[in-house]
Write a protein that holds these residues in place. Structure first.
Motif, short mmCIF file in Angstrom:
data_model
loop_
_atom_site.label_atom_id
_atom_site.label_comp_id
_atom_site.label_asym_id
_atom_site.label_seq_id
_atom_site.Cartn_x
_atom_site.Cartn_y
_atom_site.Cartn_z
N GLU A 32 -21.50 -5.07 -44.96
CA GLU A 32 -20.53 -6.17 -44.40
C GLU A 32 -19.65 -6.59 -45.70
O GLU A 32 -18.50 -6.62 -45.29
CB GLU A 32 -21.60 -7.42 -43.93
CG GLU A 32 -20.77 -8.42 -43.44
CD GLU A 32 -20.30 -7.99 -41.87
OE1 GLU A 32 -19.26 -8.82 -41.62
OE2 GLU A 32 -20.83 -7.02 -41.58
N TRP A 89 -10.99 -7.93 -37.69
CA TRP A 89 -11.72 -6.80 -37.00
C TRP A 89 -10.82 -6.68 -35.70
O TRP A 89 -10.34 -7.70 -35.12
CB TRP A 89 -13.07 -7.49 -36.66
CG TRP A 89 -14.14 -7.39 -37.62
CD1 TRP A 89 -14.63 -8.62 -38.43
CD2 TRP A 89 -14.64 -6.18 -38.42
NE1 TRP A 89 -15.30 -7.94 -39.29
CE2 TRP A 89 -15.45 -6.66 -39.31
CE3 TRP A 89 -14.53 -4.96 -38.11
CZ2 TRP A 89 -16.17 -5.95 -40.15
CZ3 TRP A 89 -15.35 -3.92 -38.92
CH2 TRP A 89 -16.27 -4.59 -39.71
N TYR A 110 -21.94 -1.85 -33.49
CA TYR A 110 -23.33 -2.20 -33.81
C TYR A 110 -24.43 -1.02 -33.75
O TYR A 110 -25.25 -1.33 -33.04
CB TYR A 110 -23.32 -3.59 -32.96
CG TYR A 110 -22.42 -4.58 -33.37
CD1 TYR A 110 -22.96 -5.31 -34.21
CD2 TYR A 110 -21.34 -4.41 -32.70
CE1 TYR A 110 -21.87 -6.42 -34.94
CE2 TYR A 110 -20.19 -5.56 -32.97
CZ TYR A 110 -20.59 -6.40 -34.31
OH TYR A 110 -19.96 -7.34 -34.58
N ALA A 113 -15.30 -2.87 -35.40
CA ALA A 113 -16.81 -3.11 -35.67
C ALA A 113 -17.45 -2.50 -34.65
O ALA A 113 -16.99 -2.30 -33.35
CB ALA A 113 -17.05 -4.65 -35.40
N ALA A 158 -16.74 -3.94 -45.93
CA ALA A 158 -15.86 -4.11 -44.69
C ALA A 158 -14.90 -5.09 -44.87
O ALA A 158 -13.79 -5.09 -44.88
CB ALA A 158 -16.44 -3.99 -43.35
N GLU A 159 -15.53 -6.34 -45.50
CA GLU A 159 -14.65 -7.61 -45.41
C GLU A 159 -13.56 -7.14 -46.66
O GLU A 159 -12.39 -7.54 -46.49
CB GLU A 159 -15.44 -8.83 -45.80
CG GLU A 159 -16.29 -9.25 -44.56
CD GLU A 159 -15.59 -9.64 -43.45
OE1 GLU A 159 -14.36 -10.13 -43.73
OE2 GLU A 159 -16.01 -9.44 -42.49
N HIS A 218 -25.19 -3.55 -48.29
CA HIS A 218 -23.88 -4.34 -48.48
C HIS A 218 -22.50 -3.71 -47.35
O HIS A 218 -21.33 -4.02 -48.05
CB HIS A 218 -23.58 -3.93 -50.09
CG HIS A 218 -24.54 -4.33 -50.84
ND1 HIS A 218 -25.13 -5.42 -51.05
CD2 HIS A 218 -25.43 -3.58 -51.22
CE1 HIS A 218 -26.29 -5.46 -51.75
NE2 HIS A 218 -26.41 -4.21 -52.20
N CYS A 231 -27.19 -1.32 -42.26
CA CYS A 231 -25.58 -1.14 -42.91
C CYS A 231 -25.48 -2.41 -43.64
O CYS A 231 -24.97 -2.55 -44.73
CB CYS A 231 -24.51 -0.63 -42.14
SG CYS A 231 -24.64 0.98 -41.80
N GLN A 232 -25.81 -3.85 -43.05
CA GLN A 232 -25.90 -4.87 -43.54
C GLN A 232 -26.55 -5.26 -44.94
O GLN A 232 -26.22 -5.48 -45.96
CB GLN A 232 -25.91 -6.06 -42.83
CG GLN A 232 -25.09 -6.29 -41.87
CD GLN A 232 -25.62 -7.60 -40.74
OE1 GLN A 232 -26.25 -8.34 -41.23
NE2 GLN A 232 -25.15 -7.57 -39.44
N ARG A 281 -21.94 -2.69 -38.42
CA ARG A 281 -22.21 -3.98 -38.71
C ARG A 281 -23.72 -4.45 -38.38
O ARG A 281 -24.09 -5.48 -38.47
CB ARG A 281 -21.33 -4.88 -37.89
CG ARG A 281 -20.02 -4.70 -38.45
CD ARG A 281 -19.10 -5.98 -38.00
NE ARG A 281 -19.37 -7.09 -38.62
CZ ARG A 281 -18.76 -8.24 -38.23
NH1 ARG A 281 -17.90 -8.18 -37.40
NH2 ARG A 281 -18.89 -9.10 -38.99
#
Length: 161
Positions: free
Chosen positions: A91, A105, A120, A118, A94-95, A89, A85-86, A81
């Motif tokens: 995030e 999560w 980081y 998650a 993942a959603e 796309h 990576c955000q 996250r």
């Protein structure tokens, strides 16, 4: 497969690591390696062995995302996250995965086969978005590949991991 909680074994693990410099993290990692999580019953044992408060031990366990307070599923999928990576796309992917398999999560599927956590940063920023399945890093994911990864982990034969 992880061993079931055992006070005697936990006592041994704490004693084996107690003499290390900065022993709390090695103890917590060793307990999680042995049992698959850090049982609440171990926290007062650690506090007593290290002569610190239970609150201090709890603070360390709750601060670090890698420590679990309940057993994980047979397979653990860690989704990055972090910013790289955000930006690719990760995030949103993942959603969608969490929605599709009905988890939040840190949740584990009802069949106990998959936990999604998650993380980081996996250090795969140039290969974002990235994940790690059972300790194996995977980069350059797309939505289909991520869904396939989770599906395959949930449907592997029991003898394989």
């Amino acid at each position: 497969m992880n061993a079931p909680w055992n006070v005697s074994r936990a006592t041994e693990i704490i004693a084996e690591n107690r003499g290390l410099e900065g022993p709390m993290l090695p103890i917590l990692h060793a307990l999680q390696d042995e049992f698959g999580y850090v049982p609440q019953a171990a926290l007062p044992m650690i506090a007593e062995a290290l002569n610190v408060s239970r609150a201090e031990v709890h603070g360390v366990v709750s601060f670090y995302h890698d420590f679990r307070d309940k057993p994980a599923g047979r397979h653990v999928l860690k989704l990055c996250r972090a910013e790289a990576c955000q930006s690719m796309h990760g995030e949103a992917m993942a959603e969608k995965l969490l929605r599709d398999i009905g988890l939040e999560w840190g949740g584990t599927t009802g069949d106990g086969r998959l936990t999604v956590e998650a993380t980081y940063c996996l250090g795969l920023c140039a290969s974002a978005p990235a994940a790690m399945l059972d300790g194996q890093p995977i980069g350059r994911l797309n939505q289909e590949a991520l869904l396939d990864l989770a599906h395959d982990a949930r449907h592997q034969q029991e003898g394989r991991r």
